[in-house]
Write a protein that holds these residues in place. Structure first.
Motif, PDB file in Angstrom:
ATOM      1  N   SER A 274     -47.471  18.664 -11.276  1.00  0.00           N
ATOM      2  CA  SER A 274     -48.290  17.617 -12.472  1.00  0.00           C
ATOM      3  C   SER A 274     -47.836  18.573 -13.695  1.00  0.00           C
ATOM      4  O   SER A 274     -47.960  19.800 -14.122  1.00  0.00           O
ATOM      5  N   LYS A 275     -47.004  17.543 -14.201  1.00  0.00           N
ATOM      6  CA  LYS A 275     -46.565  18.010 -15.703  1.00  0.00           C
ATOM      7  C   LYS A 275     -48.357  17.839 -16.274  1.00  0.00           C
ATOM      8  O   LYS A 275     -47.943  19.056 -18.221  1.00  0.00           O
ATOM      9  N   GLU A 276     -48.990  17.697 -16.102  1.00  0.00           N
ATOM     10  CA  GLU A 276     -50.558  17.438 -17.269  1.00  0.00           C
ATOM     11  C   GLU A 276     -51.416  19.113 -16.858  1.00  0.00           C
ATOM     12  O   GLU A 276     -51.792  19.340 -16.433  1.00  0.00           O
ATOM     13  N   THR A 277     -50.808  20.217 -17.330  1.00  0.00           N
ATOM     14  CA  THR A 277     -51.181  21.275 -17.270  1.00  0.00           C
ATOM     15  C   THR A 277     -52.882  21.566 -17.855  1.00  0.00           C
ATOM     16  O   THR A 277     -53.383  20.671 -18.608  1.00  0.00           O
ATOM     17  N   LEU A 300     -45.261   8.435 -21.784  1.00  0.00           N
ATOM     18  CA  LEU A 300     -44.687   9.832 -21.592  1.00  0.00           C
ATOM     19  C   LEU A 300     -43.674   9.950 -20.830  1.00  0.00           C
ATOM     20  O   LEU A 300     -44.125   9.948 -19.177  1.00  0.00           O
ATOM     21  N   GLY A 301     -42.698  10.250 -21.088  1.00  0.00           N
ATOM     22  CA  GLY A 301     -41.187  10.571 -19.426  1.00  0.00           C
ATOM     23  C   GLY A 301     -41.649  12.272 -18.679  1.00  0.00           C
ATOM     24  O   GLY A 301     -42.384  12.297 -19.270  1.00  0.00           O
ATOM     25  N   PRO A 302     -40.917  12.170 -17.917  1.00  0.00           N
ATOM     26  CA  PRO A 302     -41.000  13.119 -17.069  1.00  0.00           C
ATOM     27  C   PRO A 302     -40.984  14.535 -17.653  1.00  0.00           C
ATOM     28  O   PRO A 302     -41.600  15.551 -17.521  1.00  0.00           O
ATOM     29  N   ASN A 303     -39.669  14.328 -18.617  1.00  0.00           N
ATOM     30  CA  ASN A 303     -39.274  15.713 -19.782  1.00  0.00           C
ATOM     31  C   ASN A 303     -39.710  15.273 -20.749  1.00  0.00           C
ATOM     32  O   ASN A 303     -39.721  16.893 -21.621  1.00  0.00           O
ATOM     33  N   ALA A 309     -49.483  20.832 -26.547  1.00  0.00           N
ATOM     34  CA  ALA A 309     -48.762  21.952 -25.083  1.00  0.00           C
ATOM     35  C   ALA A 309     -49.262  23.457 -26.115  1.00  0.00           C
ATOM     36  O   ALA A 309     -49.462  24.490 -25.577  1.00  0.00           O
ATOM     37  N   ASP A 310     -49.625  23.461 -27.232  1.00  0.00           N
ATOM     38  CA  ASP A 310     -49.772  24.508 -27.533  1.00  0.00           C
ATOM     39  C   ASP A 310     -51.383  25.265 -27.537  1.00  0.00           C
ATOM     40  O   ASP A 310     -51.680  26.357 -27.395  1.00  0.00           O
ATOM     41  N   TYR A 311     -51.990  24.601 -26.794  1.00  0.00           N
ATOM     42  CA  TYR A 311     -53.316  24.476 -26.509  1.00  0.00           C
ATOM     43  C   TYR A 311     -53.572  24.881 -24.609  1.00  0.00           C
ATOM     44  O   TYR A 311     -54.817  24.646 -24.259  1.00  0.00           O
ATOM     45  N   ARG A 312     -52.777  24.114 -24.604  1.00  0.00           N
ATOM     46  CA  ARG A 312     -52.449  24.168 -22.906  1.00  0.00           C
ATOM     47  C   ARG A 312     -52.073  25.706 -22.152  1.00  0.00           C
ATOM     48  O   ARG A 312     -51.429  26.460 -22.892  1.00  0.00           O
ATOM     49  N   LYS A 316     -45.219  25.436 -16.920  1.00  0.00           N
ATOM     50  CA  LYS A 316     -44.268  24.389 -17.344  1.00  0.00           C
ATOM     51  C   LYS A 316     -44.993  23.536 -16.295  1.00  0.00           C
ATOM     52  O   LYS A 316     -45.006  22.313 -16.997  1.00  0.00           O
ATOM     53  N   ASP A 317     -45.751  23.547 -14.907  1.00  0.00           N
ATOM     54  CA  ASP A 317     -46.271  22.248 -14.195  1.00  0.00           C
ATOM     55  C   ASP A 317     -47.395  22.611 -13.628  1.00  0.00           C
ATOM     56  O   ASP A 317     -47.399  24.007 -13.483  1.00  0.00           O
TER      57      ASP A 317
END
Length: 538
Positions: A274-277, A300-303, A309-312, A316-317
């Motif tokens: 998943s892109k949802e890290t 949200l597209g796959p890319n 994102a700074d808190y994740r 990448k996946d």
């Protein structure tokens, strides 16, 4: 290939249907069109055989496990000349493998717990009430449910349990229309006051006129009556073929529209990304505002970069492993589905909310029953903030369902679906104190018999928020296995998820999906439920 394996036939049909729609917008001549469709279908078949790939992928990537909607489906030839692809559970011996090698011969054990999903079908033209008969004084009996004309209601029950049926307007239960005693291994029970082959009570004959009363039904009532009779007859043939009771409506229920992860043997691993890290740092409050509820602002597209994102995690996946805990029912364990930061955030949300006594029943039809469920809960909506939204997106990737189906959609998103509403319920945040529990139950419910698609809960995702404790396990008391009669116990761990399905690959409800929350003996228990419906949420 089509003769050898039904799955490939289904893939050809799906592909043909897709391109049959697309070709109408192109100028392909008939011969070229047919050749094009055939080549595409053959390409997908051979590609799927070599790469073990799933058709219709979402924004997540996965290990391309089989389209298990079509595994272990066998043709049931019906007495009226029709056919039905029915799911037949494989022999328990196939559940045991180690490094791809079968263990010694196994024989299915009989579980200590012998409950069933009791489904009561009201074939009369009036609403009736079902009561559980305690066997003692009448005031000790328990009202169970109201059952509408030509429809169904149900409850978890046991062999030997007795019920009686009264008219809906008979609050004192002076008129007993029928008594029912639950039999071992039998789920289906009918109140049919018009069938001359079924013994009728004097009260029932007096009220409905016996078989002559059938002639007095209007055309709409007769249509609903014979729909249920047809379904009951199908259920008889289905059980003789599969060994399982048919718990939905044959003419209105299709196979699941969502994918189901394969569970062929204990310990089988499936992987999905998943892109949802994970969130590894908690964003400040000013960044945790409500998420817009307009679809165009949420796509949200796959890319595309993920919010905050700074808190994740810098990964990448997010790789998620689903390990098969049970084959029947189909249940998986996913460790570290939630990060510790996400768990702490959810617990903090709970501290800011009011928890009420938990109810039983599916969405919108719940009632408080302190003998069955003693926990407290509240609801957390996807739009609460970006962390909750990310959890929904990650859950959609885990189940290989497009996240757009977990929210309201624009007209151009899944235009073929009539409903634009979500198929997922709000997150149910649940708290159990010492002694609190939820006795064995099923998550599915029964829609009105004429409702297209027979919408019901399809899958349940449990998310554990704390550890350790004594008790509080999630149990599957009727799981099929060959080494113990005891229930399967899943011990809560922080961030762990459990996914199980309430449906079978042929569209039937899975009676074996009965599960419970064991009493907490020491400490407390926090968890989240996410229920996903198929084909839409009713």
């Amino acid at each position: 290939l089509m003769k050898q394996d039904t799955r490939y036939k289904m893939k050809i049909n799906k592909t043909f249907h897709y391109f049959a729609i697309r070709q109408s917008r192109s100028g392909l001549q008939s011969q070229n069109r047919t050749l094009f469709i055939t080549l595409i279908a053959l390409f997908q078949i051979f590609y799927c055989r070599s790469e073990n790939c799933n058709l219709g992928a979402t924004n997540s990537s996965n290990n391309c496990g089989d389209d298990t909607e079509y595994t272990n489906l066998h043709t049931l030839k019906l007495e009226d000349g029709g056919e039905f692809l029915a799911y037949v559970r494989p022999d328990v011996d196939s559940f045991y493998k180690l490094n791809g090698v079968k263990w010694s011969k196994k024989t299915q054990t009989k579980p200590k717990f012998n409950g069933v999903a009791g489904k009561f079908i009201n074939l009369s033209k009036e609403t009736v009430r079902y009561y559980w008969d305690s066997g003692g004084a009448q005031d000790a009996n328990s009202f169970n449910s109201v059952c509408k004309p030509f429809n169904s209601c149900g409850t978890a029950t046991f062999p030997g349990h007795s019920f009686y049926i009264t008219p809906n307007n008979d609050a004192e239960a002076n008129i007993i229309l029928q008594r029912i005693t639950v039999q071992d291994g039998e789920c289906l029970y009918m109140f049919d006051p018009y069938d001359e082959n079924i013994p009728q009570s004097d009260q029932s004959v007096k009220r409905y006129g016996g078989d002559s009363g059938l002639k007095r039904l209007n055309s709409d009532e007769r249509e609903q009556y014979f729909l249920q009779k047809q379904n009951i007859d199908f259920a008889r043939q289905y059980k003789a073929f599969t060994g399982a009771d048919w718990l939905t409506v044959y003419t209105n229920r299709d196979r699941p529209s969502h994918k189901m992860w394969p569970a062929d043997h204990f310990g089988q691993d499936n992987w999905v990304t998943s892109k949802e890290t994970h969130f590894v740092k908690l964003p400040p409050k000013n960044l945790l505002e409500k998420v817009p509820d307009t679809a165009s602002e949420r796509r949200l597209g796959p890319n595309d970069p993920r919010p905050l994102a700074d808190y994740r995690s810098s990964q990448k996946d997010l790789n998620m492993k689903l390990t098969a805990l049970s084959i029947a029912p189909r249940a998986f364990e996913i460790k570290n589905f939630l990060s510790k930061v996400e768990v702490a955030h959810i617990i903090q949300l709970a501290a800011e909310m009011n928890l009420a006594a938990s109810s039983v029943g599916d969405s919108g039809h719940g009632q408080v029953n302190k003998s069955t469920r003693t926990s407290r809960n509240t609801w957390v909506y996807r739009e609460q903030n970006p962390i909750i939204d990310a959890i929904y997106r990650r859950a959609a990737d885990l189940m290989r369902i497009d996240e757009a189906l977990f929210r309201r959609r624009d007209k151009d998103e899944f235009p073929d679906l009539e409903s634009k509403g979500t198929i997922s319920e709000p997150l149910q945040l649940v708290h159990y104190d010492i002694g609190q529990q939820y006795t064995a139950h099923h998550d599915f419910g029964y829609s009105k018999s004429t409702t297209p698609g027979q919408p019901a809960r399809f899958a349940t995702l449990l998310l554990y928020l704390n550890e350790p404790m004594e008790g509080g396990e999630t149990t599957f008391p009727r799981w099929v296995n060959g080494h113990t009669r005891n229930e399967l116990k899943v011990i809560p761990e922080i961030g762990k998820a459990v996914l199980f399905y309430s449906a079978l690959p042929d569209g039937n409800f899975d009676d074996l999906s009965q599960h419970s929350a064991a009493p907490v003996k020491k400490g407390e228990k926090w968890l989240i439920n996410l229920w996903v419906w198929d084909p839409y949420m009713n």
